[in-house]
Design an enzyme around this catalytic site. Structure first.
Site, PDB file in Angstrom:
ATOM      1  N   GLU A  46      71.524  71.331  58.378  1.00 56.71           N
ATOM      2  CA  GLU A  46      70.635  71.159  57.231  1.00 56.71           C
ATOM      3  C   GLU A  46      70.048  72.497  56.783  1.00 56.71           C
ATOM      4  O   GLU A  46      69.926  72.758  55.582  1.00 56.71           O
ATOM      5  CB  GLU A  46      69.510  70.181  57.576  1.00 56.71           C
ATOM      6  CG  GLU A  46      69.947  68.740  57.631  1.00 56.71           C
ATOM      7  CD  GLU A  46      70.422  68.234  56.276  1.00 56.71           C
ATOM      8  OE1 GLU A  46      69.698  68.413  55.279  1.00 56.71           O
ATOM      9  OE2 GLU A  46      71.526  67.660  56.220  1.00 56.71           O
ATOM     10  N   CYS A 201      78.221  63.048  41.370  1.00 57.62           N
ATOM     11  CA  CYS A 201      77.136  63.357  40.426  1.00 57.62           C
ATOM     12  C   CYS A 201      76.837  64.851  40.490  1.00 57.62           C
ATOM     13  O   CYS A 201      75.728  65.278  40.796  1.00 57.62           O
ATOM     14  CB  CYS A 201      75.900  62.525  40.760  1.00 57.62           C
ATOM     15  SG  CYS A 201      74.624  62.530  39.480  1.00 57.62           S
ATOM     16  N   CYS A 208      81.247  60.236  36.163  1.00 57.15           N
ATOM     17  CA  CYS A 208      80.553  58.955  36.041  1.00 57.15           C
ATOM     18  C   CYS A 208      81.481  57.762  36.256  1.00 57.15           C
ATOM     19  O   CYS A 208      81.048  56.705  36.734  1.00 57.15           O
ATOM     20  CB  CYS A 208      79.872  58.853  34.678  1.00 57.15           C
ATOM     21  SG  CYS A 208      78.578  60.102  34.419  1.00 57.15           S
ATOM     22  N   CYS A 211      81.387  56.754  39.865  1.00 56.89           N
ATOM     23  CA  CYS A 211      80.059  56.584  40.466  1.00 56.89           C
ATOM     24  C   CYS A 211      79.763  55.111  40.719  1.00 56.89           C
ATOM     25  O   CYS A 211      79.873  54.290  39.800  1.00 56.89           O
ATOM     26  CB  CYS A 211      78.992  57.190  39.564  1.00 56.89           C
ATOM     27  SG  CYS A 211      77.310  56.997  40.219  1.00 56.89           S
ATOM     28  N   CYS A 217      72.834  53.513  35.248  1.00 55.92           N
ATOM     29  CA  CYS A 217      72.322  54.892  35.206  1.00 55.92           C
ATOM     30  C   CYS A 217      71.772  55.171  33.800  1.00 55.92           C
ATOM     31  O   CYS A 217      72.506  55.101  32.810  1.00 55.92           O
ATOM     32  CB  CYS A 217      73.431  55.877  35.544  1.00 55.92           C
ATOM     33  SG  CYS A 217      72.949  57.620  35.370  1.00 55.92           S
TER      34      CYS A 217
END
Length: 373
Positions: A46, A201, A208, A211, A217
Protein backbone atom coordinates in the site's frame (compact mmCIF):
# COMPACT_ATOMS: atom_id res chain seq x y z
CA UNK A 1 -37.44 5.63 -1.88
CA UNK A 2 -34.29 7.62 -2.66
CA UNK A 3 -31.52 7.45 -0.08
CA UNK A 4 -30.35 10.89 1.03
CA UNK A 5 -26.70 9.86 0.97
CA UNK A 6 -26.37 8.09 -2.35
CA UNK A 7 -28.96 10.12 -4.21
CA UNK A 8 -30.46 6.99 -5.77
CA UNK A 9 -32.82 4.16 -4.93
CA UNK A 10 -30.00 1.62 -4.96
CA UNK A 11 -29.05 -0.19 -1.76
CA UNK A 12 -25.39 -0.42 -0.74
CA UNK A 13 -25.69 -4.20 -0.91
CA UNK A 14 -26.68 -4.04 -4.57
CA UNK A 15 -23.64 -1.91 -5.44
CA UNK A 16 -21.32 -4.29 -3.58
CA UNK A 17 -22.93 -7.39 -5.09
CA UNK A 18 -22.45 -6.17 -8.65
CA UNK A 19 -18.88 -5.14 -7.94
CA UNK A 20 -18.02 -8.46 -6.29
CA UNK A 21 -19.55 -10.46 -9.14
CA UNK A 22 -17.39 -8.49 -11.58
CA UNK A 23 -14.30 -8.95 -9.39
CA UNK A 24 -14.75 -12.72 -9.25
CA UNK A 25 -14.57 -12.85 -13.05
CA UNK A 26 -12.39 -9.92 -14.04
CA UNK A 27 -10.49 -8.68 -10.99
CA UNK A 28 -6.79 -9.04 -10.30
CA UNK A 29 -6.06 -12.13 -8.20
CA UNK A 30 -2.36 -12.78 -8.80
CA UNK A 31 -0.58 -9.65 -7.58
CA UNK A 32 2.46 -10.50 -5.42
CA UNK A 33 0.97 -8.98 -2.26
CA UNK A 34 -2.19 -11.10 -2.70
CA UNK A 35 -0.13 -14.21 -2.00
CA UNK A 36 0.74 -15.22 1.58
CA UNK A 37 -1.29 -12.23 2.78
CA UNK A 38 -0.08 -10.66 6.01
CA UNK A 39 -0.57 -7.16 7.45
CA UNK A 40 3.12 -6.51 6.77
CA UNK A 41 2.95 -7.41 3.08
CA UNK A 42 -0.26 -5.44 2.60
CA UNK A 43 1.27 -2.44 4.37
CA UNK A 44 4.43 -2.39 2.26
CA UNK A 45 2.43 -2.77 -0.96
CA UNK A 46 0.00 0.00 0.00
CA UNK A 47 2.85 2.41 0.76
CA UNK A 48 4.63 1.56 -2.49
CA UNK A 49 1.42 1.96 -4.49
CA UNK A 50 0.91 5.53 -3.33
CA UNK A 51 1.50 7.75 -6.38
CA UNK A 52 3.00 4.76 -8.24
CA UNK A 53 1.64 2.36 -10.87
CA UNK A 54 1.25 -1.36 -10.12
CA UNK A 55 3.59 -2.36 -12.95
CA UNK A 56 6.35 -0.21 -11.48
CA UNK A 57 5.78 -1.43 -7.94
CA UNK A 58 5.83 -5.20 -8.55
CA UNK A 59 9.62 -5.68 -9.03
CA UNK A 60 10.38 -3.27 -6.17
CA UNK A 61 7.98 -5.15 -3.89
CA UNK A 62 9.51 -8.50 -4.77
CA UNK A 63 13.06 -7.28 -4.12
CA UNK A 64 11.98 -5.57 -0.91
CA UNK A 65 10.30 -8.73 0.39
CA UNK A 66 13.31 -10.84 -0.51
CA UNK A 67 15.54 -8.61 1.61
CA UNK A 68 13.05 -7.60 4.33
CA UNK A 69 10.63 -10.55 4.62
CA UNK A 70 9.03 -9.32 7.85
CA UNK A 71 8.76 -6.27 10.05
CA UNK A 72 11.64 -7.40 12.28
CA UNK A 73 14.02 -7.59 9.31
CA UNK A 74 12.95 -4.13 8.18
CA UNK A 75 13.31 -2.63 11.64
CA UNK A 76 16.80 -4.09 12.06
CA UNK A 77 18.08 -2.72 8.75
CA UNK A 78 19.90 0.57 8.34
CA UNK A 79 18.14 3.49 6.69
CA UNK A 80 20.79 3.39 3.96
CA UNK A 81 19.86 -0.15 3.06
CA UNK A 82 16.13 0.58 3.09
CA UNK A 83 16.57 3.61 0.86
CA UNK A 84 18.84 1.63 -1.46
CA UNK A 85 15.97 -0.80 -2.04
CA UNK A 86 13.68 2.20 -2.55
CA UNK A 87 15.98 3.98 -5.02
CA UNK A 88 14.14 4.88 -8.20
CA UNK A 89 10.67 4.46 -6.69
CA UNK A 90 10.48 8.13 -5.75
CA UNK A 91 8.74 9.94 -2.89
CA UNK A 92 11.50 8.83 -0.54
CA UNK A 93 9.72 9.99 2.61
CA UNK A 94 7.64 6.83 2.12
CA UNK A 95 10.74 4.66 2.57
CA UNK A 96 11.95 6.62 5.59
CA UNK A 97 8.52 6.44 7.22
CA UNK A 98 8.26 2.73 6.47
CA UNK A 99 11.53 2.16 8.29
CA UNK A 100 10.55 4.30 11.28
CA UNK A 101 7.14 2.66 11.53
CA UNK A 102 8.71 -0.81 11.46
CA UNK A 103 10.94 0.15 14.39
CA UNK A 104 7.94 1.46 16.31
CA UNK A 105 5.97 -1.71 15.58
CA UNK A 106 8.82 -3.81 17.00
CA UNK A 107 9.39 -1.54 20.01
CA UNK A 108 5.76 -0.92 20.92
CA UNK A 109 3.89 -3.97 19.61
CA UNK A 110 6.55 -6.72 19.53
CA UNK A 111 6.31 -6.71 15.74
CA UNK A 112 2.56 -7.33 15.68
CA UNK A 113 0.21 -5.01 13.81
CA UNK A 114 -2.49 -3.51 16.03
CA UNK A 115 -6.03 -4.28 14.91
CA UNK A 116 -7.35 -0.80 15.70
CA UNK A 117 -7.31 1.66 12.82
CA UNK A 118 -6.47 4.60 15.08
CA UNK A 119 -3.38 2.80 16.41
CA UNK A 120 -2.15 2.16 12.88
CA UNK A 121 -2.80 5.79 11.92
CA UNK A 122 -0.47 6.88 14.72
CA UNK A 123 2.48 5.23 12.95
CA UNK A 124 4.65 7.30 10.57
CA UNK A 125 3.37 7.45 7.00
CA UNK A 126 0.07 5.64 7.64
CA UNK A 127 -3.08 7.64 7.02
CA UNK A 128 -6.72 6.70 7.41
CA UNK A 129 -7.09 4.93 4.05
CA UNK A 130 -3.82 2.99 4.34
CA UNK A 131 -4.67 1.87 7.87
CA UNK A 132 -8.11 0.75 6.70
CA UNK A 133 -6.60 -1.11 3.74
CA UNK A 134 -4.21 -3.02 6.02
CA UNK A 135 -7.08 -4.15 8.25
CA UNK A 136 -9.54 -4.86 5.45
CA UNK A 137 -7.20 -6.68 3.06
CA UNK A 138 -5.28 -8.71 5.64
CA UNK A 139 -8.06 -9.46 8.13
CA UNK A 140 -11.38 -8.67 6.52
CA UNK A 141 -12.21 -6.00 9.08
CA UNK A 142 -15.10 -3.73 8.19
CA UNK A 143 -13.11 -0.64 7.20
CA UNK A 144 -13.67 1.62 4.21
CA UNK A 145 -10.77 2.88 2.09
CA UNK A 146 -10.47 5.98 -0.07
CA UNK A 147 -7.38 5.87 -2.25
CA UNK A 148 -7.10 7.62 -5.61
CA UNK A 149 -8.83 4.84 -7.54
CA UNK A 150 -11.75 4.68 -5.12
CA UNK A 151 -12.15 8.46 -5.15
CA UNK A 152 -12.45 8.36 -8.93
CA UNK A 153 -15.05 5.56 -8.91
CA UNK A 154 -17.21 7.21 -6.27
CA UNK A 155 -16.90 10.74 -7.63
CA UNK A 156 -18.10 9.52 -11.02
CA UNK A 157 -20.76 7.11 -9.81
CA UNK A 158 -22.39 9.73 -7.60
CA UNK A 159 -21.35 12.77 -9.73
CA UNK A 160 -19.56 14.40 -6.80
CA UNK A 161 -18.37 17.82 -7.92
CA UNK A 162 -15.26 19.58 -6.59
CA UNK A 163 -11.60 18.71 -6.24
CA UNK A 164 -11.22 15.58 -4.11
CA UNK A 165 -8.57 17.28 -1.97
CA UNK A 166 -11.09 19.75 -0.57
CA UNK A 167 -12.32 18.97 2.95
CA UNK A 168 -16.03 19.05 2.08
CA UNK A 169 -15.52 16.77 -0.94
CA UNK A 170 -13.37 14.39 1.11
CA UNK A 171 -16.09 14.21 3.76
CA UNK A 172 -18.71 13.40 1.13
CA UNK A 173 -16.55 10.68 -0.46
CA UNK A 174 -15.68 9.13 2.90
CA UNK A 175 -19.39 8.95 3.74
CA UNK A 176 -20.05 7.20 0.44
CA UNK A 177 -17.13 4.80 0.93
CA UNK A 178 -18.38 3.81 4.38
CA UNK A 179 -21.99 3.48 3.21
CA UNK A 180 -21.12 1.21 0.29
CA UNK A 181 -18.57 -1.07 2.00
CA UNK A 182 -20.36 -4.35 2.79
CA UNK A 183 -20.14 -6.31 6.01
CA UNK A 184 -19.18 -9.52 4.19
CA UNK A 185 -16.25 -10.20 1.86
CA UNK A 186 -14.67 -6.92 2.89
CA UNK A 187 -11.20 -7.87 1.61
CA UNK A 188 -12.56 -8.84 -1.80
CA UNK A 189 -14.73 -5.72 -2.02
CA UNK A 190 -11.76 -3.52 -1.10
CA UNK A 191 -9.61 -5.07 -3.81
CA UNK A 192 -12.53 -4.99 -6.24
CA UNK A 193 -13.19 -1.27 -6.00
CA UNK A 194 -9.47 -0.53 -6.33
CA UNK A 195 -9.28 -2.81 -9.36
CA UNK A 196 -12.31 -1.15 -10.93
CA UNK A 197 -10.66 2.25 -10.70
CA UNK A 198 -7.31 0.96 -11.92
CA UNK A 199 -8.50 -1.10 -14.89
CA UNK A 200 -11.98 0.12 -15.94
CA UNK A 201 -12.87 3.49 -14.41
CA UNK A 202 -9.50 4.88 -15.43
CA UNK A 203 -8.44 8.51 -15.40
CA UNK A 204 -8.45 8.74 -19.19
CA UNK A 205 -10.93 6.90 -21.44
CA UNK A 206 -12.93 4.94 -18.85
CA UNK A 207 -14.37 1.71 -20.24
CA UNK A 208 -17.97 2.28 -19.19
CA UNK A 209 -19.21 -0.62 -21.31
CA UNK A 210 -17.20 -3.00 -19.07
CA UNK A 211 -18.23 -1.40 -15.75
CA UNK A 212 -20.50 -3.45 -13.46
CA UNK A 213 -22.03 -0.33 -11.90
CA UNK A 214 -22.40 1.73 -15.08
CA UNK A 215 -26.19 1.43 -15.29
CA UNK A 216 -26.77 3.92 -12.46
CA UNK A 217 -23.53 5.92 -12.80
CA UNK A 218 -24.52 9.59 -12.72
CA UNK A 219 -21.37 10.76 -14.50
CA UNK A 220 -22.13 8.42 -17.38
CA UNK A 221 -25.78 9.48 -17.49
CA UNK A 222 -24.77 13.15 -17.58
CA UNK A 223 -21.75 12.73 -19.89
CA UNK A 224 -19.33 13.85 -17.17
CA UNK A 225 -16.86 10.96 -17.25
CA UNK A 226 -14.05 13.13 -18.64
CA UNK A 227 -14.61 16.00 -16.19
CA UNK A 228 -14.98 14.00 -12.97
CA UNK A 229 -13.30 13.84 -10.59
CA UNK A 230 -12.83 17.61 -10.74
CA UNK A 231 -9.14 18.27 -11.48
CA UNK A 232 -6.97 19.93 -8.90
CA UNK A 233 -6.81 23.70 -9.47
CA UNK A 234 -3.80 24.26 -11.70
CA UNK A 235 -0.84 26.04 -10.22
CA UNK A 236 2.26 26.96 -12.12
CA UNK A 237 5.12 24.76 -11.00
CA UNK A 238 8.06 26.87 -9.82
CA UNK A 239 11.44 26.13 -11.37
CA UNK A 240 14.42 25.79 -9.04
CA UNK A 241 18.04 25.59 -10.15
CA UNK A 242 21.02 23.74 -8.77
CA UNK A 243 24.49 22.65 -9.89
CA UNK A 244 25.60 19.15 -8.92
CA UNK A 245 29.36 18.78 -8.54
CA UNK A 246 30.55 15.39 -9.77
CA UNK A 247 33.93 15.49 -8.05
CA UNK A 248 36.32 12.81 -9.22
CA UNK A 249 39.47 12.05 -7.27
CA UNK A 250 41.95 9.19 -7.03
CA UNK A 251 39.48 7.01 -5.09
CA UNK A 252 36.39 7.60 -7.23
CA UNK A 253 33.54 10.12 -7.14
CA UNK A 254 32.68 12.05 -4.00
CA UNK A 255 29.18 11.53 -2.61
CA UNK A 256 27.56 13.17 0.39
CA UNK A 257 24.63 11.97 2.42
CA UNK A 258 21.76 14.43 2.41
CA UNK A 259 20.04 15.56 5.64
CA UNK A 260 17.49 13.06 6.99
CA UNK A 261 14.51 15.23 6.03
CA UNK A 262 13.70 17.35 3.02
CA UNK A 263 14.37 16.71 -0.65
CA UNK A 264 15.86 13.21 -1.15
CA UNK A 265 16.27 13.01 2.62
CA UNK A 266 18.81 10.42 3.76
CA UNK A 267 19.94 9.56 0.22
CA UNK A 268 23.45 9.98 -1.16
CA UNK A 269 24.19 12.54 -3.84
CA UNK A 270 26.64 15.04 -5.22
CA UNK A 271 27.65 18.24 -3.45
CA UNK A 272 25.50 21.12 -4.68
CA UNK A 273 26.19 24.79 -5.41
CA UNK A 274 24.05 27.52 -6.87
CA UNK A 275 26.04 28.08 -10.08
CA UNK A 276 28.91 26.70 -12.16
CA UNK A 277 31.05 29.67 -11.11
CA UNK A 278 31.03 28.37 -7.51
CA UNK A 279 32.62 25.00 -8.35
CA UNK A 280 36.22 26.12 -7.86
CA UNK A 281 35.41 27.95 -4.64
CA UNK A 282 33.66 24.89 -3.21
CA UNK A 283 36.69 22.72 -3.98
CA UNK A 284 39.04 25.27 -2.41
CA UNK A 285 36.96 25.47 0.77
CA UNK A 286 36.04 21.79 1.11
CA UNK A 287 38.93 19.93 -0.56
CA UNK A 288 41.78 22.28 0.13
CA UNK A 289 42.73 23.06 -3.45
CA UNK A 290 41.67 24.11 -6.92
CA UNK A 291 40.39 21.41 -9.29
CA UNK A 292 42.60 20.22 -12.13
CA UNK A 293 39.75 21.12 -14.47
CA UNK A 294 35.99 21.18 -14.61
CA UNK A 295 33.34 21.11 -17.31
CA UNK A 296 29.57 21.42 -17.33
CA UNK A 297 27.49 18.55 -18.68
CA UNK A 298 24.16 18.84 -20.46
CA UNK A 299 21.57 20.25 -18.03
CA UNK A 300 18.21 18.55 -17.53
CA UNK A 301 14.98 19.04 -15.57
CA UNK A 302 13.75 16.63 -12.90
CA UNK A 303 10.05 17.03 -12.10
CA UNK A 304 8.56 16.70 -8.63
CA UNK A 305 4.93 16.98 -7.60
CA UNK A 306 5.09 20.64 -6.66
CA UNK A 307 8.11 21.99 -8.55
CA UNK A 308 10.66 21.33 -11.27
CA UNK A 309 14.39 21.17 -10.58
CA UNK A 310 16.77 22.38 -13.30
CA UNK A 311 20.00 20.43 -12.76
CA UNK A 312 23.34 21.42 -14.24
CA UNK A 313 25.88 18.63 -13.64
CA UNK A 314 29.49 19.82 -13.42
CA UNK A 315 32.29 17.30 -13.66
CA UNK A 316 35.24 18.31 -11.49
CA UNK A 317 38.61 16.52 -11.48
CA UNK A 318 40.85 16.77 -8.42
CA UNK A 319 44.24 15.18 -7.80
CA UNK A 320 45.09 15.37 -4.12
CA UNK A 321 42.13 16.39 -1.96
CA UNK A 322 42.99 17.38 1.59
CA UNK A 323 43.19 14.48 3.99
CA UNK A 324 40.36 15.86 6.09
CA UNK A 325 37.82 15.79 3.29
CA UNK A 326 36.63 12.32 4.28
CA UNK A 327 36.59 13.09 8.00
CA UNK A 328 33.27 14.85 7.50
CA UNK A 329 30.39 12.61 8.51
CA UNK A 330 28.45 11.31 5.54
CA UNK A 331 31.02 11.39 2.73
CA UNK A 332 32.25 8.48 0.63
CA UNK A 333 34.28 7.94 -2.51
CA UNK A 334 32.05 6.03 -4.90
CA UNK A 335 33.12 3.54 -7.55
CA UNK A 336 30.72 1.85 -9.95
CA UNK A 337 31.28 -1.56 -8.35
CA UNK A 338 31.49 -0.28 -4.76
CA UNK A 339 28.98 1.08 -2.26
CA UNK A 340 26.28 -0.95 -4.00
CA UNK A 341 24.06 -0.62 -0.95
CA UNK A 342 23.82 3.17 -0.94
CA UNK A 343 20.45 4.81 -1.47
CA UNK A 344 20.79 7.09 -4.49
CA UNK A 345 18.30 9.58 -5.90
CA UNK A 346 17.23 8.89 -9.49
CA UNK A 347 19.20 11.82 -11.04
CA UNK A 348 22.35 10.70 -9.20
CA UNK A 349 22.01 7.14 -10.49
CA UNK A 350 21.37 8.51 -13.97
CA UNK A 351 24.53 10.62 -13.94
CA UNK A 352 26.74 7.89 -12.47
CA UNK A 353 25.50 5.46 -15.12
CA UNK A 354 26.06 8.04 -17.84
CA UNK A 355 29.65 8.61 -16.76
CA UNK A 356 30.36 4.89 -16.57
CA UNK A 357 28.78 4.19 -19.95
CA UNK A 358 30.57 7.05 -21.68
CA UNK A 359 34.01 6.76 -20.15
CA UNK A 360 34.38 3.31 -18.65
CA UNK A 361 35.34 2.32 -15.11
CA UNK A 362 35.61 5.18 -12.65
CA UNK A 363 39.25 5.85 -11.85
CA UNK A 364 40.57 9.10 -10.48
CA UNK A 365 44.20 8.76 -11.47
CA UNK A 366 45.31 12.17 -12.73
CA UNK A 367 41.67 13.17 -12.94
CA UNK A 368 40.82 10.88 -15.84
CA UNK A 369 38.76 7.77 -16.54
CA UNK A 370 40.23 4.36 -17.38
CA UNK A 371 38.38 2.30 -19.95
CA UNK A 372 37.14 -0.94 -18.45
CA UNK A 373 38.22 -2.81 -21.54
Amino acid sequence: MTDCLTGCAESPGDFAARLLAWYDRHGRHDLPWQKDVTPYRVWVSEIMLQQTQVGTVIPYFQRFMARFPDVHALAAATQDEVLHHWSGLGYYARGRNLHRAAQQLVDQYQGQFPRQRQALEALPGIGRSTAAAILALSGGQHEAILDGNVKRVLARHRAVQGWTGEAAVQKRLWALAEYLTPAERVADYTQAIMDLGATVCTRGRPRCDACPVADDCLARAQGLQSSLPTPRPRRKQPLRQVCMLIIQGPQGILLEQRPPTGLWGGLWGFPEVASVAEASGWCQAQLGGEPVRHEAMEPFVHTFTHFRLHITPVRVWVQNPAGGVMEAVGRVWYKDTAQAGLGLAAPVTRLLNQITQEDGEINGSHGEMRNAG
